[in-house]
Design a protein around this motif. Structure first.
Motif, PDB file in Angstrom:
ATOM      1  N   ARG A 192       0.941  -1.166  -0.064  1.00 54.49           N
ATOM      2  CA  ARG A 192      -0.124   0.157   0.000  1.00 54.49           C
ATOM      3  C   ARG A 192       0.938   1.471  -0.200  1.00 54.49           C
ATOM      4  NH1 ARG A 192      -5.667  -0.523   2.613  1.00 54.49           N
ATOM      5  NH2 ARG A 192      -5.388   1.370   3.306  1.00 54.49           N
ATOM      6  N   VAL A 193       1.874   1.041   0.728  1.00 53.44           N
ATOM      7  CA  VAL A 193       3.021   2.421   0.603  1.00 53.44           C
ATOM      8  C   VAL A 193       3.564   2.614  -0.458  1.00 53.44           C
ATOM      9  CG1 VAL A 193       5.018   3.268   1.917  1.00 53.44           C
ATOM     10  CG2 VAL A 193       3.332   1.910   3.170  1.00 53.44           C
ATOM     11  N   HIS A 194       4.106   1.596  -1.240  1.00 53.90           N
ATOM     12  CA  HIS A 194       4.590   1.715  -2.406  1.00 53.90           C
ATOM     13  C   HIS A 194       3.637   2.488  -3.598  1.00 53.90           C
ATOM     14  CE1 HIS A 194       7.916  -1.335  -1.583  1.00 53.90           C
ATOM     15  NE2 HIS A 194       8.181  -0.009  -1.015  1.00 53.90           N
ATOM     16  N   LEU A 195       2.474   1.719  -3.508  1.00 53.94           N
ATOM     17  CA  LEU A 195       1.325   2.167  -4.273  1.00 53.94           C
ATOM     18  C   LEU A 195       1.103   3.780  -4.303  1.00 53.94           C
ATOM     19  CD1 LEU A 195      -0.738   0.969  -6.444  1.00 53.94           C
ATOM     20  CD2 LEU A 195      -2.198   0.715  -4.646  1.00 53.94           C
ATOM     21  N   SER A 196       0.770   4.057  -2.825  1.00 51.94           N
ATOM     22  CA  SER A 196       0.656   5.448  -2.726  1.00 51.94           C
ATOM     23  C   SER A 196       1.823   6.407  -3.139  1.00 51.94           C
ATOM     24  CB  SER A 196       0.257   5.784  -1.268  1.00 51.94           C
ATOM     25  OG  SER A 196      -1.030   5.099  -0.917  1.00 51.94           O
ATOM     26  N   LEU A 197       2.985   5.659  -2.858  1.00 54.49           N
ATOM     27  CA  LEU A 197       4.125   6.534  -3.191  1.00 54.49           C
ATOM     28  C   LEU A 197       4.081   6.838  -4.912  1.00 54.49           C
ATOM     29  CD1 LEU A 197       7.409   5.170  -1.505  1.00 54.49           C
ATOM     30  CD2 LEU A 197       6.809   7.582  -1.929  1.00 54.49           C
ATOM     31  N   ASN A 198       3.981   5.778  -5.604  1.00 53.35           N
ATOM     32  CA  ASN A 198       3.983   5.736  -6.963  1.00 53.35           C
ATOM     33  C   ASN A 198       3.121   6.694  -7.525  1.00 53.35           C
ATOM     34  OD1 ASN A 198       6.182   4.121  -7.243  1.00 53.35           O
ATOM     35  ND2 ASN A 198       5.078   2.379  -7.571  1.00 53.35           N
ATOM     36  N   VAL A 215      -2.974  11.523  -1.178  1.00 55.82           N
ATOM     37  CA  VAL A 215      -2.752  10.274  -1.529  1.00 55.82           C
ATOM     38  C   VAL A 215      -1.239   9.966  -0.594  1.00 55.82           C
ATOM     39  CG1 VAL A 215      -1.647   8.954  -3.483  1.00 55.82           C
ATOM     40  CG2 VAL A 215      -3.581  10.009  -3.790  1.00 55.82           C
ATOM     41  N   LEU A 216      -0.137  10.842  -0.760  1.00 53.97           N
ATOM     42  CA  LEU A 216       1.128  10.861   0.068  1.00 53.97           C
ATOM     43  C   LEU A 216       0.496  10.803   1.469  1.00 53.97           C
ATOM     44  CD1 LEU A 216       3.315  13.022  -1.888  1.00 53.97           C
ATOM     45  CD2 LEU A 216       3.154  10.695  -2.021  1.00 53.97           C
ATOM     46  N   ILE A 217      -0.163  11.400   2.124  1.00 55.99           N
ATOM     47  CA  ILE A 217      -0.359  11.245   3.673  1.00 55.99           C
ATOM     48  C   ILE A 217      -1.205  10.018   3.788  1.00 55.99           C
ATOM     49  CG2 ILE A 217      -2.190  12.173   5.357  1.00 55.99           C
ATOM     50  CD1 ILE A 217      -1.444  15.059   4.237  1.00 55.99           C
ATOM     51  N   ARG A 218      -1.877   9.306   2.862  1.00 52.31           N
ATOM     52  CA  ARG A 218      -2.370   8.010   3.291  1.00 52.31           C
ATOM     53  C   ARG A 218      -1.217   7.234   3.298  1.00 52.31           C
ATOM     54  NH1 ARG A 218      -6.705   6.351  -0.966  1.00 52.31           N
ATOM     55  NH2 ARG A 218      -8.142   7.100   0.507  1.00 52.31           N
ATOM     56  N   ALA A 223       2.814   3.700   6.038  1.00 52.01           N
ATOM     57  CA  ALA A 223       4.162   3.520   6.488  1.00 52.01           C
ATOM     58  C   ALA A 223       4.565   3.311   7.764  1.00 52.01           C
ATOM     59  CB  ALA A 223       5.216   4.409   5.754  1.00 52.01           C
ATOM     60  N   HIS A 224       3.966   4.498   8.738  1.00 48.39           N
ATOM     61  CA  HIS A 224       3.951   4.555  10.068  1.00 48.39           C
ATOM     62  C   HIS A 224       3.290   3.325  10.841  1.00 48.39           C
ATOM     63  CE1 HIS A 224       4.717   6.773  13.797  1.00 48.39           C
ATOM     64  NE2 HIS A 224       3.377   6.457  14.095  1.00 48.39           N
ATOM     65  N   ASN A 226       3.348   0.378   9.800  1.00 47.96           N
ATOM     66  CA  ASN A 226       4.033  -0.842   9.484  1.00 47.96           C
ATOM     67  C   ASN A 226       5.552  -0.534   9.869  1.00 47.96           C
ATOM     68  OD1 ASN A 226       2.312  -3.077   8.315  1.00 47.96           O
ATOM     69  ND2 ASN A 226       1.626  -1.037   7.074  1.00 47.96           N
ATOM     70  N   ASN A 227       5.820   0.505  10.589  1.00 42.59           N
ATOM     71  CA  ASN A 227       7.286   0.841  10.902  1.00 42.59           C
ATOM     72  C   ASN A 227       8.322   0.768   9.661  1.00 42.59           C
ATOM     73  OD1 ASN A 227       6.803   0.758  13.794  1.00 42.59           O
ATOM     74  ND2 ASN A 227       6.393  -1.470  13.711  1.00 42.59           N
ATOM     75  N   LEU A 228       7.876   1.309   8.756  1.00 44.32           N
ATOM     76  CA  LEU A 228       8.691   1.536   7.393  1.00 44.32           C
ATOM     77  C   LEU A 228       9.273   2.916   7.569  1.00 44.32           C
ATOM     78  CD1 LEU A 228       6.120  -0.288   4.848  1.00 44.32           C
ATOM     79  CD2 LEU A 228       8.153  -1.231   5.981  1.00 44.32           C
ATOM     80  N   PHE A 229      10.348   2.957   8.513  1.00 46.87           N
ATOM     81  CA  PHE A 229      10.704   4.368   8.770  1.00 46.87           C
ATOM     82  C   PHE A 229      11.415   4.986   7.175  1.00 46.87           C
ATOM     83  CE2 PHE A 229      14.036   7.308  10.305  1.00 46.87           C
ATOM     84  CZ  PHE A 229      13.208   8.130  10.904  1.00 46.87           C
ATOM     85  N   PHE A 230      12.178   4.265   6.533  1.00 49.75           N
ATOM     86  CA  PHE A 230      12.629   4.734   5.234  1.00 49.75           C
ATOM     87  C   PHE A 230      11.551   5.579   4.172  1.00 49.75           C
ATOM     88  CE2 PHE A 230      14.059   3.951   0.754  1.00 49.75           C
ATOM     89  CZ  PHE A 230      14.952   4.869   0.558  1.00 49.75           C
ATOM     90  N   GLN A 231      10.555   4.586   3.997  1.00 53.43           N
ATOM     91  CA  GLN A 231       9.547   5.160   3.309  1.00 53.43           C
ATOM     92  C   GLN A 231       8.598   6.164   3.846  1.00 53.43           C
ATOM     93  OE1 GLN A 231      10.052   1.957   3.980  1.00 53.43           O
ATOM     94  NE2 GLN A 231      10.186   0.467   2.290  1.00 53.43           N
ATOM     95  N   GLU A 232       8.639   6.156   5.085  1.00 54.05           N
ATOM     96  CA  GLU A 232       7.961   7.369   5.732  1.00 54.05           C
ATOM     97  C   GLU A 232       8.625   8.707   5.454  1.00 54.05           C
ATOM     98  OE1 GLU A 232       6.026   8.701  10.045  1.00 54.05           O
ATOM     99  OE2 GLU A 232       6.956   6.936   9.849  1.00 54.05           O
ATOM    100  N   LEU A 233       9.884   8.543   5.636  1.00 50.59           N
ATOM    101  CA  LEU A 233      10.854   9.759   5.315  1.00 50.59           C
ATOM    102  C   LEU A 233      10.747  10.174   3.800  1.00 50.59           C
ATOM    103  CD1 LEU A 233      14.065   9.022   7.541  1.00 50.59           C
ATOM    104  CD2 LEU A 233      12.067  10.821   7.877  1.00 50.59           C
ATOM    105  N   LEU A 234      10.794   9.174   2.970  1.00 47.37           N
ATOM    106  CA  LEU A 234      10.742   9.582   1.607  1.00 47.37           C
ATOM    107  C   LEU A 234       9.535  10.432   1.311  1.00 47.37           C
ATOM    108  CD1 LEU A 234      11.564   9.160  -1.301  1.00 47.37           C
ATOM    109  CD2 LEU A 234      10.718   6.941  -1.355  1.00 47.37           C
ATOM    110  N   ILE A 235       8.268   9.754   1.842  1.00 48.90           N
ATOM    111  CA  ILE A 235       7.115  10.494   1.510  1.00 48.90           C
ATOM    112  C   ILE A 235       7.257  11.804   2.177  1.00 48.90           C
ATOM    113  CG2 ILE A 235       4.688  10.465   2.225  1.00 48.90           C
ATOM    114  CD1 ILE A 235       4.822   7.303   1.848  1.00 48.90           C
TER     115      ILE A 235
END
Length: 270
Positions: A192-198, A215-218, A223-224, A226-235
């Motif tokens: 879901r994170v990668h989908l929203s990123l793209n 979309v990015l806030i979603r 990301a938050h 699921n503890n996906l810290f790198f993706q959260e910072l990228l967003i």
């Protein structure tokens, strides 16, 4: 050689459109090849090597295809995504050739081949299948799908940029609605994170700022969770859109050991 290898030779030969006569010529009799393909004969190793050479396959590729088709698919997929993320253009070409050798094994392998061709196209490298040809294959699979199982979800995430943002508005909302149901499994917690990123990146490129932010806030929320810290910072970087605060985030990533991934973020922000 184990007997299972004969059937693999037969499958690969047929996928490449090579007749028994063409493959056997100068290597072994057609009857021996037929027996090998039907698990009634085990040829010497040197003859197998000659057969593989004619099929344009390395020994390593053949063993992986024969014994571990699923593992080999994942190996190729990982090599492709790693080369693309690192912008290793030379390796992209090498991986594409490996995938081309096995593209007829199944629909899954063929779709991986389309992805490798799409990546070559994006980087201005020589390709065989055009973007329009790829889209003509992928679009019906996604727009007609009501199930959205793992295959459809992965295809959409990989080929999202094939569609314009209005098409993605339909598909993205459709997929998110499906994923909100607890009985729909996802390929991974990052999906879901990668989908929203793209999709968010595409909306930024189209200057649809309000929708991109939504979309990015979603994606950041997922990301938050699921503890996906790198993706959260990228967003965060994408939302801030290269403001002065972006430098703080970059410094934070370096402190946390993500320096080798900064080139990915910087590429997204271009």
């Amino acid at each position: 050689m184990r007997k299972i290898y004969g059937k693999s030779i037969k499958l690969i030969r047929k996928s490449k459109g090579i007749s028994q006569v063409e493959l056997a010529q100068g290597i072994m009799s057609r009857s021996n090849l037929s027996n090998f393909e039907n698990n009634h004969y085990i040829p010497t190793f040197d003859k197998v090597i000659q057969l593989l050479t004619r099929l344009n396959l390395s020994t390593e590729e053949f063993i992986l295809i024969s014994d571990k088709k699923v593992a080999y698919y994942q190996t190729l997929y990982n090599e492709l995504t790693t080369s693309e993320n690192c912008r290793d253009l030379n390796n992209l070409i090498i991986v594409d050739k490996k995938i081309a050798n096995v593209k007829f094994l199944s629909n899954k392998y063929y779709e991986l081949y389309l992805l490798s061709q799409y990546v070559l196209n994006l980087h201005g490298l020589e390709f065989t299948v055009s973007v329009n040809e790829i889209k003509s294959y992928i679009k019906p699979l996604l727009f007609k799908s009501d199930q959205w199982f793992k295959r459809e979800l992965q295809l959409y995430n990989n080929f999202l940029f094939l569609f314009d943002y209005s098409e993605n508005q339909i598909l993205y909302n459709k997929v998110i609605k499906k994923l909100d149901r607890k009985d729909i499994p996802t390929p991974s917690k990052e999906y879901r994170v990668h989908l929203s990123l793209n999709y968010g990146i595409q909306l930024i490129n189209e200057e649809c700022w309000e929708l991109a932010n939504k979309v990015l806030i979603r994606g950041k929320s997922d990301a938050h969770k699921n503890n996906l810290f790198f993706q959260e910072l990228l967003i965060d970087c994408l939302i801030l859109n290269q403001t002065e605060q972006t430098k703080y985030i970059f410094d934070k990533l370096i402190d946390l050991g993500y320096e080798n991934k900064l080139n990915i973020i910087q590429w997204y922000l271009k």
